[in-house]
Design an enzyme around this catalytic site. Structure first.
Site, PDB file in Angstrom:
ATOM      1  N   SER A  97       0.819  -1.218   0.000  1.00 54.03           N
ATOM      2  CA  SER A  97       0.000   0.000   0.000  1.00 54.03           C
ATOM      3  C   SER A  97       0.850   1.264   0.000  1.00 54.03           C
ATOM      4  O   SER A  97       1.606   1.502  -0.933  1.00 54.03           O
ATOM      5  CB  SER A  97      -0.968  -0.040   1.183  1.00 54.03           C
ATOM      6  OG  SER A  97      -1.914   0.984   1.094  1.00 54.03           O
ATOM      7  N   ASP A 237      -2.094   6.519  -3.745  1.00 51.75           N
ATOM      8  CA  ASP A 237      -1.018   5.836  -3.036  1.00 51.75           C
ATOM      9  C   ASP A 237      -0.527   4.660  -3.882  1.00 51.75           C
ATOM     10  O   ASP A 237      -0.928   4.494  -5.044  1.00 51.75           O
ATOM     11  CB  ASP A 237      -1.459   5.404  -1.634  1.00 51.75           C
ATOM     12  CG  ASP A 237      -2.418   4.227  -1.636  1.00 51.75           C
ATOM     13  OD1 ASP A 237      -3.090   4.015  -2.660  1.00 51.75           O
ATOM     14  OD2 ASP A 237      -2.495   3.526  -0.612  1.00 51.75           O
ATOM     15  N   ASP A 239      -1.026   1.466  -4.155  1.00 49.27           N
ATOM     16  CA  ASP A 239      -1.925   0.492  -4.783  1.00 49.27           C
ATOM     17  C   ASP A 239      -3.296   1.064  -5.118  1.00 49.27           C
ATOM     18  O   ASP A 239      -4.206   0.344  -5.503  1.00 49.27           O
ATOM     19  CB  ASP A 239      -2.061  -0.770  -3.936  1.00 49.27           C
ATOM     20  CG  ASP A 239      -2.597  -0.517  -2.528  1.00 49.27           C
ATOM     21  OD1 ASP A 239      -3.000   0.629  -2.236  1.00 49.27           O
ATOM     22  OD2 ASP A 239      -2.602  -1.460  -1.714  1.00 49.27           O
TER      23      ASP A 239
END
Length: 451
Positions: A97, A237, A239
């Site tokens: 992430s 961000d 992902d």
């Protein structure tokens, strides 16, 4: 390495906390939890280590008898969508992430695209016991690769079918060299937008900026949004489950501000409840109630927000970290769809985004992070709770320690994904904010020293 199992995912520095050998065992553990049968979808983000981790995970899954379909490198909302529309027993996507480039992670997903919560702990128990299903050589699970372009085309088509624009906009997109790079710019162009991009080439070293979009990392996006006269800018961000918005004046919107704008649109479809995490600004409750809705407070984390949405039949969800849950349509968070919805709203409005923002209430708010080891941070937060309770404060413990007063609030909570403690405070005046922040930080520092 079992400490890398966190509240709702697995996360750690590659080859220090989480390596290929761990990933094989994680695949064995998931497959054993699933009974050694059924089909599991896998995918990955752009990080340098992600292909290695995914391949190791697949080896474990197939060794224990699960069939595997790999859908390649894609944003997590697209992966969730594929699960939701497919026929899988579970999913596992390799992603860290918003964490820094050395990190990797594994997120287990339910068939509807939402994340494991209690199941994550149960998979951990299987991992720790080490009693895995291991199939004979002629009983192994099968492995197939699916064309990523086909998966992404289905996702793009679905999103475009569920937005409409009254006029074309000019937008600036900053995928941060993350997974949104291969999806968001094309999606906005197909929607008829004039698109400018920065950091739009997938690169697991994240050379353009940190994968965590926030104040201090988006200067280029802010400048370019103003320079080209764009209606808005958007940063994602690593992902793409988070989106951060920039208005036409180059100002970064607080996620709660963007959230209440999106709630207004959601309520035009169906009025109802909104789930928000306990770190959200006071404006969420004020605006949702003004619009005739109700706020349900929940702990931080997509798995907890999505479960609360299901439980209460909510039409939208907001997290202060920039996660948006358009649950009137899909059961999971999606930074890319949220940005399309924001563009749809702007295209209908006669006001620019900056005017929409200025017409909303705003209170001084500050966020601080304090480094604290994973094996200590939850004990420290418990100590803060005990100290504040002894001092006579009414405590909300849905997630960490939150204290609400008439003219402000603060929260002290351990991060679920990093070795740190987050402190957020908001008040109706700067003077009160300073007082609340000092109270929270001093209690935190005392308990760090004690423990």
């Amino acid at each position: 390495m079992e400490h890398v199992f966190r509240a709702y995912d697995i996360r750690g520095v590659f080859n220090e906390e989480l390596d290929a050998a761990f990933s094989v065992k994680a695949g064995l553990a998931l497959a054993t939890y699933l009974g050694g049968k059924g089909t599991v979808a896998t995918g990955r983000d752009v990080r340098e280590s992600s292909r290695i981790v995914e391949q190791a995970l697949i080896a474990g899954l197939c060794s224990a008898g699960c069939d595997v379909v790999s859908v390649g490198m894609l944003p997590i909302p697209a992966f969730n969508f594929h699960l939701w529309r497919g026929k899988y027993k579970a999913g596992a996507i390799v992603t860290a992430s918003h964490n820094p480039p050395p990190y990797t992670g594994i997120r287990f997903r339910r068939p509807d695209g939402t994340g494991f919560s209690r199941e994550n702990s149960e998979v951990k128990e299987v991992y720790v016991k080490g009693e895995f299903i291991k199939r004979k050589w002629n009983e192994l699970g099968s492995f197939h690769s699916m064309n990523t372009d086909v998966v992404l085309a289905s996702y793009r088509d679905f999103l475009l079918e569920n937005v409409s624009f009254e006029r074309p906009l000019k937008v600036v997109l900053d995928p941060g060299c993350g997974a949104a790079s291969s999806v968001a710019p094309e999606l906005f162009r197909r929607a008829g937008m004039k698109v400018h991009t920065i950091n739009a080439q997938p690169d697991g070293t994240f050379p353009g900026r940190d994968p965590y979009p926030r104040e201090g990392t988006l200067d280029e996006l802010q400048r370019l949004t103003v320079a080209v006269g764009a209606d808005m800018g958007v940063a994602y961000d690593g992902d793409a489950d988070r989106a951060v918005f920039v208005d036409d004046k180059g100002r970064i919107l607080r996620p709660e501000t963007a959230g209440v704008i999106l709630v207004g649109d959601a309520f035009s479809r169906r009025r109802g409840k909104v789930v928000a995490n306990v770190s959200c600004s006071m404006i969420v409750k004020e605006k949702v109630e003004e619009l005739g809705g109700e706020v349900v407070w929940e702990r931080v984390g997509d798995v907890f927000i999505t479960e609360a949405i299901k439980k209460h039949g909510a039409v939208f969800g907001i997290e202060a970290s920039g996660h948006y849950y358009p649950s009137f349509l899909i059961p999971f968070d999606d930074g890319i769809y949220a940005s399309l919805l924001m563009a749809e709203i702007i295209s209908r409005e006669k006001r620019p985004l900056s005017r929409i923002v200025d017409d909303l209430p705003s209170y001084p708010i500050v966020e601080k992070t304090v480094d604290c080891p994973d094996d200590k941070k939850f004990r420290v937060v418990d100590g803060v709770r005990e100290e504040l309770e002894r001092a006579g404060y009414a405590i909300n413990t849905i997630d960490g320690v939150r204290v609400d007063l008439d003219d402000g609030w603060f929260i002290v909570r351990a991060s679920n994904t990093q070795p740190l403690i987050r402190v957020t405070a908001e008040a109706k005046t700067d003077e009160k904010l300073k007082s609340l922040l000092s109270l929270a930080l001093e209690a935190l520092e005392r308990n760090i020293r004690r423990r």
